[in-house]
Write a protein that holds these residues in place. Structure first.
Motif, short mmCIF file in Angstrom:
data_model
loop_
_atom_site.label_atom_id
_atom_site.label_comp_id
_atom_site.label_asym_id
_atom_site.label_seq_id
_atom_site.Cartn_x
_atom_site.Cartn_y
_atom_site.Cartn_z
N LEU A 28 68.96 22.03 52.76
CA LEU A 28 68.46 20.72 53.15
C LEU A 28 69.57 19.75 53.50
N TYR A 33 68.33 15.98 44.49
CA TYR A 33 66.90 15.99 44.82
C TYR A 33 66.12 15.32 43.71
N GLU A 35 62.26 14.12 44.53
CA GLU A 35 60.84 14.38 44.74
C GLU A 35 60.59 14.75 46.20
N MET A 36 59.46 15.44 46.45
CA MET A 36 59.09 15.89 47.79
C MET A 36 57.67 15.42 48.11
N PHE A 47 62.15 14.24 51.38
CA PHE A 47 62.87 14.59 50.16
C PHE A 47 63.71 13.39 49.73
N SER A 48 63.41 12.85 48.55
CA SER A 48 64.23 11.76 48.02
C SER A 48 65.38 12.33 47.21
N GLY A 318 59.53 20.42 42.06
CA GLY A 318 59.92 21.11 43.28
C GLY A 318 58.83 21.89 43.95
N VAL A 331 61.30 23.63 46.34
CA VAL A 331 62.69 23.18 46.36
C VAL A 331 63.45 23.88 45.24
N LEU A 342 65.04 24.72 50.70
CA LEU A 342 63.59 24.78 50.83
C LEU A 342 63.13 26.21 51.06
#
Length: 553
Positions: A28, A33, A35-36, A47-48, A318, A331, A342
């Motif tokens: 990514l 990472y 959250e998604m 993706f944060s 994830g 994730v 991913l």
């Protein structure tokens, strides 16, 4: 799970046939990472990155076309608006919630919460956007943002029956929009009490429905809320018989009526992630220590089980699922918790063919290695013998190997003696039949190669333009490649190729260069079927070793 203001999910294989391995990870391009969120309608994955980072990574639904929405400090929790046009992002390092246009991927507005609020997690419920916030350890708080009217209405530090060590992780569900779940999210290295509590927000003010004793769940990683259940992913669970906590190997469920026990979902140790499919047909559960992802029906019936690739770890929160409940997004990170990647599984809950493959990571050339595997089918405890095709790919090309036949339990092995070094990839294919789809898997073995000798020298010579260098590479024994390349790199200038060619009968290749001082000469050999690549590269300052000869040191 991430609710849309909607749903999120994760990876594995049929129980009877053994686990399927999730393959094809896509990096990514981020180093953290949080959250998604899946936006199937507009073809985006968000993706944060979490605290002490800035920005939200955006890809297409295959993990490609990557870009970053900048200037989002501490982007953590996210949620889609009901119509999907806006992505709300909690900015823990900017004391604000950002509204991102999901079509243009630009920030349209920021809603400031005031200094030292640290908004971290978001969840839609009761028509509002609820916010888990708080900068001080031991003082996690709940707030809300009502965006239904012409003027946003912000409320902070809402009354709660209980305390939270960090900003509480929040979960809502469109299947029961007046419920809001609050939990303490923590880690394996520093597990704290999960403190799960369920609130009714239908009146606009949170009213506690029920809560669980603090020791019930320790080291909570993730939680999901459905119409009738709360599902928790905990590191440790409380065992009332021994009055002690034990390592969790299941995700536990509780009724949304009063948080009374409502069963459990086997999932492996260190329950890390949980989500449900938007159509409500599946619960997806992941465990990081066992590296497994279970796809189960709400009643706990196992549908598929997957294993993440070796060396990968399923990250907290994830798992995510597409709006049509067909594609599962996962994730993972590496063993150090870095380099998020991913995994994507299409038709993740469909029954199919499971083909597993294993081989040593490395082997010596011209010695026997063994590849093993298992062919299986969901719900079938045994199998009639099947014929599989085997093809090997190495530096010399593609080579069909003898077909292999599975045993009655679906297992198989075959030997090989690789004569070509470097990567040897073995592809095994089940061609399919009238009732079972085709399947193919591959595994790569790194086969050793011998080292060869390679050196480079330079000699000052007279050229038409003045003094220069004659550069000579000396190559030792090789198998089927006698090509060497010579390079020169003057100080503060790019490296240039002098020549690439076949060495002479004495193993030498020579080239000229119009400089003899402050230049680095190097030679490279690309390797061949039995000898590994080699390169020598050292600076030459023009120091005289003997009359007319300057040697690279």
């Amino acid at each position: 799970m991430v609710a849309a203001l909607g749903g999120a999910f994760g990876v594995v294989a049929p129980l009877a046939a053994g686990p399927a391995y999730a393959e094809g990870a896509t990096g990514l391009g981020i180093d953290a990472y949080a959250e998604m969120v899946v936006d199937s309608a507009r073809g985006h994955l968000f993706f944060s990155l979490g605290r002490e980072r800035s920005g939200v990574r955006v890809t297409d639904l295959a993990g490609g076309a990557q870009r970053t929405i900048p200037d989002l400090p501490g982007a953590s929790g996210m949620a889609l608006s009901p119509d999907g046009s806006t992505l709300y992002v909690a900015l823990a390092d900017a004391d604000a919630v950002a509204a991102v246009d999901t079509t243009t991927l630009t920030v349209q507005r920021r809603y400031g919460l005031g200094s030292s609020t640290c908004p971290t997690w978001l969840a839609p419920a009761g028509g509002k956007l609820y916010i888990g916030h708080g900068c001080q350890v031991g003082k996690g708080k709940l707030g809300s943002l009502d965006l239904r009217g012409p003027t946003p209405v912000l409320a902070l530090d809402l009354p709660l029956d209980g305390s939270y060590y960090y900003p509480p992780l929040l979960r809502g569900t469109s299947a029961n929009p007046d419920l809001l779940l609050l939990t303490n999210r923590s880690s394996v290295s520093f597990p704290i009490s999960g403190e799960p509590a369920l609130y009714d927000v239908s009146s606009g003010t949170p009213s506690r429905v029920a809560s669980l004793p603090g020791e019930t769940c320790t080291g909570l990683h993730n939680a999901a809320l459905t119409a009738d259940r709360v599902i928790l992913g905990c590191t440790y669970l409380w065992d009332p018989e021994t009055s002690s906590r034990v390592v969790a190997t299941t995700h536990v469920a509780y009724s949304t009526t009063d948080l009374s026990p409502a069963g459990s979902y086997p999932s492996g140790s260190w329950a890390t992630a949980v989500t449900t499919s938007p159509d409500g047909a599946y619960v997806v559960l992941g465990a990081s220590q066992s590296g497994t992802i279970h796809v189960e029906r709400p009643d706990g019936t196992l549908v598929r089980r997957y294993v993440v690739p070796p060396g990968s770890h399923l990250d907290r929160q994830g798992l995510a699922v597409s709006a049509d409940s067909r594609t599962l997004y996962v994730v993972t990170t590496d063993s150090d918790g870095q380099n998020p990647a991913l995994l994507r599984l299409t038709d993740f809950a469909a029954a199919g063919t499971s083909l597993l493959l294993a081989a040593p990571a490395a082997s010596a050339r011209a010695t026997t290695l063994t590849v093993s595997g298992t062919l299986g089918f969901p719900g079938t405890p045994g199998s009639t013998p099947r014929t599989l095709r085997v093809v090997k790919q190495d530096l010399a090309g593609s080579h069909p190997l003898p077909d292999v036949t599975t045993a009655a339990d679906g297992t198989f092995t075959f030997p090989d003696i690789p004569q070509v070094g470097a990567a040897n990839t073995y592809a095994v294919t089940f061609p399919g039949d009238a009732t079972h789809p085709a399947a193919s898997r591959s595994v790569t073995v790194q086969v050793s190669r011998a080292a060869t000798a390679l050196s480079v020298t330079s000699k000052v010579t007279a050229l038409r333009t003045g003094r220069g260098s004659t550069v000579t590479a000396q190559l030792g024994t090789t198998y089927n490649n006698r090509t060497v390349c010579l390079y020169a790199q003057p100080q503060r200038r790019p490296r240039v190729t002098l020549t690439c060619g076949t060495v002479d009968a004495n193993g030498r290749l020579t080239a000229s260069y119009p400089l003899h001082r402050q230049v680095t000469f190097s030679a490279s050999f690309a390797g061949d079927h039995r000898y590994a690549p080699a390169e020598v590269s050292q600076p030459s300052y023009g120091f005289l070793l003997r009359r007319g000869v300057f040697r690279v040191r």
